[in-house]
Motif scaffolding. Structure first.
Motif, short mmCIF file in Angstrom:
data_model
loop_
_atom_site.label_atom_id
_atom_site.label_comp_id
_atom_site.label_asym_id
_atom_site.label_seq_id
_atom_site.Cartn_x
_atom_site.Cartn_y
_atom_site.Cartn_z
N LEU A 1 0.82 -1.21 0.00
CA LEU A 1 0.00 0.00 0.00
C LEU A 1 0.85 1.27 0.00
O LEU A 1 0.45 2.30 -0.54
N ALA A 2 2.03 1.19 0.59
CA ALA A 2 2.92 2.35 0.63
C ALA A 2 3.33 2.78 -0.78
O ALA A 2 3.64 3.95 -1.03
N LYS A 3 3.33 1.82 -1.70
CA LYS A 3 3.74 2.11 -3.09
C LYS A 3 2.54 2.25 -4.03
O LYS A 3 2.71 2.56 -5.21
N SER A 4 1.35 2.00 -3.50
CA SER A 4 0.16 1.97 -4.35
C SER A 4 -0.26 3.35 -4.84
O SER A 4 -0.23 4.33 -4.10
N LYS A 5 -0.66 3.39 -6.10
CA LYS A 5 -1.19 4.62 -6.69
C LYS A 5 -2.72 4.58 -6.72
O LYS A 5 -3.36 5.52 -7.21
N ASN A 6 -3.29 3.49 -6.20
CA ASN A 6 -4.74 3.30 -6.27
C ASN A 6 -5.47 3.71 -5.00
O ASN A 6 -6.68 3.53 -4.90
N ILE A 7 -4.72 4.20 -4.01
CA ILE A 7 -5.35 4.70 -2.79
C ILE A 7 -4.94 6.16 -2.60
O ILE A 7 -4.05 6.66 -3.29
N SER A 8 -5.59 6.82 -1.67
CA SER A 8 -5.29 8.24 -1.47
C SER A 8 -3.86 8.42 -0.95
O SER A 8 -3.30 7.52 -0.31
N SER A 9 -3.30 9.58 -1.22
CA SER A 9 -1.93 9.86 -0.77
C SER A 9 -1.84 9.86 0.75
O SER A 9 -0.80 9.53 1.32
N VAL A 10 -2.95 10.20 1.40
CA VAL A 10 -2.97 10.18 2.87
C VAL A 10 -2.72 8.77 3.37
O VAL A 10 -1.93 8.54 4.31
N LEU A 11 -3.38 7.80 2.75
CA LEU A 11 -3.24 6.41 3.18
C LEU A 11 -1.86 5.85 2.84
O LEU A 11 -1.25 5.14 3.65
N SER A 12 -1.37 6.14 1.64
CA SER A 12 -0.06 5.60 1.26
C SER A 12 1.05 6.20 2.14
O SER A 12 1.99 5.49 2.52
N THR A 13 0.92 7.49 2.47
CA THR A 13 1.90 8.12 3.36
C THR A 13 1.86 7.49 4.74
O THR A 13 2.91 7.19 5.35
N GLN A 14 0.64 7.27 5.25
CA GLN A 14 0.51 6.65 6.57
C GLN A 14 1.01 5.22 6.56
O GLN A 14 1.61 4.75 7.54
N ALA A 15 0.83 4.53 5.44
CA ALA A 15 1.33 3.16 5.32
C ALA A 15 2.85 3.14 5.44
O ALA A 15 3.43 2.26 6.09
N ARG A 16 3.51 4.11 4.81
CA ARG A 16 4.97 4.20 4.89
C ARG A 16 5.42 4.46 6.33
O ARG A 16 6.39 3.87 6.82
#
Length: 289
Positions: free
Chosen positions: A265-280
Motif C-alpha cells: 500500500l505504501a507504493k500503491s497509486k490506487n489509494i489516497s496519498s494520505v493512506l499511502s503516506t501513513q502506510a509508509r
C-alpha cells in the motif's frame, strides 16, 4: 425460468409467438407457463393481454398444483393465481403455503375463508467460517460463487427488470444469494442499501462488496459499522483499498495490516496519498521495532 420462456418475454418477440402461448402452446413447464402468461397478461397488445388472462383462468388443477409445489415462483405470479383460483380450496392452501407467497396474498386468501397455514420462514444460510490465523486464508473454500450464467440467475435478473422499487426492497430484505447479487448492483440506493442489511448476507459477500466499485457509499458505512465484519482481516484490507471507504475508517484499519500489505500500500497509486503516506510511516515504525 428456461431460456425458451425468457425468449417469449424478451423485447421484440413477435405477436404470433406470444399468441401461440395464450392459445394453447404446451411446450413450457407449468411454472414457466404461469410466469409467461402472467407477464403477457400485462402486454401492451390487447389481444395478447386478454388471451393470457383467459388462459390463466383456465389453467387445470394439475398445472396449478405443480406451480404451487415448485421451489421458486415469483410472488406476483402466486398472487395472480390465488386471486383467480381461490375457490379451489386445495390449490388455494398450496399457494398460501408457498414460501414465496407474500403477505398481501395470504391476507386475501384468509379473507376469502381459506385456512391459511402459518408462515414458513426460509432456512438461514449456514454461518460463515471462522477466520483462520492466516489472514490470506480466511475465505478459502467458503461460499460457492453465484453462477450468473445459470438459467435460475438469468430468470431472476429478468424479473428484477420488471419490478418497482418497493418490490425490490422487499426482496432485498430477505432474498437469497442470487437476489442479493442482483440487487446490490441496483441503481436505486434504497434497494442496494437494503441488501447489505439482509440478515442472510455472509462475510464472503461482504468481502466481495468491499472489493467492488460499489456506487452506494452508504453500503460501505454499514460494513464499517458492523463490528463482526471488520474483525475479518480481508474485509479490513479491502476497505482500506476501496476509495469510497470513509477516510477515518480506512486509517484505523490500515494500522491493523501486516507489514507485507503495508509495503504494498505504501507504493500503491490506487489509494489516497494520505493512506499511502501513513502506510509508509507505519511500515517504518514496525521495522524499528
Amino acid at each position: 425460468m428456461s431460456s425458451r420462456a425468457a425468449g417469449l418475454l424478451a423485447k421484440g418477440t413477435p405477436r404470433e409467438e406470444k399468441l401461440s402461448v395464450v392459445t394453447g402452446r404446451d411446450d413450457l413447464s407449468p411454472v414457466d407457463l404461469a410466469t409467461v402468461l402472467f407477464f403477457l397478461a400485462h402486454d401492451q397488445d390487447e389481444g395478447v393481454r386478454e388471451g393470457a388472462r383467459r388462459r390463466l383462468m383456465d389453467l387445470p388443477g394439475p398445472v396449478l398444483r405443480e406451480v404451487a409445489s415448485a421451489r421458486h415462483v415469483h410472488p406476483k405470479v402466486l398472487d395472480a393465481l390465488a386471486r383467480l383460483h381461490y375457490l379451489k380450496g386445495e390449490i388455494a392452501v398450496l399457494l398460501a403455503s408457498h414460501p414465496d407467497c407474500d403477505h398481501a396474498t395470504r391476507v386475501f386468501l384468509a379473507d376469502a375463508g381459506i385456512a391459511v397455514p402459518p408462515v414458513r420462514h426460509p432456512v438461514s444460510e449456514p454461518p460463515s467460517r471462522q477466520a483462520d490465523e492466516d489472514p490470506e486464508e480466511e475465505f478459502s473454500g467458503e461460499d460457492q460463487p453465484v453462477d450468473e450464467e445459470s438459467e435460475a440467475f438469468k430468470s431472476k435478473y429478468q424479473l428484477s427488470q420488471t419490478m418497482g422499487v418497493a418490490e425490490k426492497i422487499k426482496i432485498a430484505q430477505t432474498g437469497d444469494k442470487e437476489w442479493r447479487t442482483i440487487l446490490i448492483k441496483d441503481s436505486n440506493k434504497l434497494v442496494s442499501g437494503t441488501v447489505i442489511r439482509n440478515p442472510r448476507v455472509t462475510e464472503a459477500e461482504v468481502l466481495s462488496i468491499a472489493k467492488s466499485s460499489i456506487q452506494n457509499d452508504d453500503i460501505l458505512r454499514v460494513i464499517c459499522a458492523n463490528k463482526e465484519w471488520v474483525k475479518n482481516y480481508q474485509i479490513r484490507k479491502a476497505l482500506v483499498e476501496n476509495h469510497k471507504t470513509p477516510l477515518p475508517n480506512a486509517l484505523r484499519y490500515l494500522s491493523t495490516l501486516t507489514e507485507k500489505d503495508l509495503a504494498h500500500l505504501a507504493k500503491s497509486k490506487n489509494i489516497s496519498s494520505v493512506l499511502s503516506t501513513q502506510a509508509r510511516k507505519l511500515l517504518m515504525s514496525k521495522k524499528k521495532h
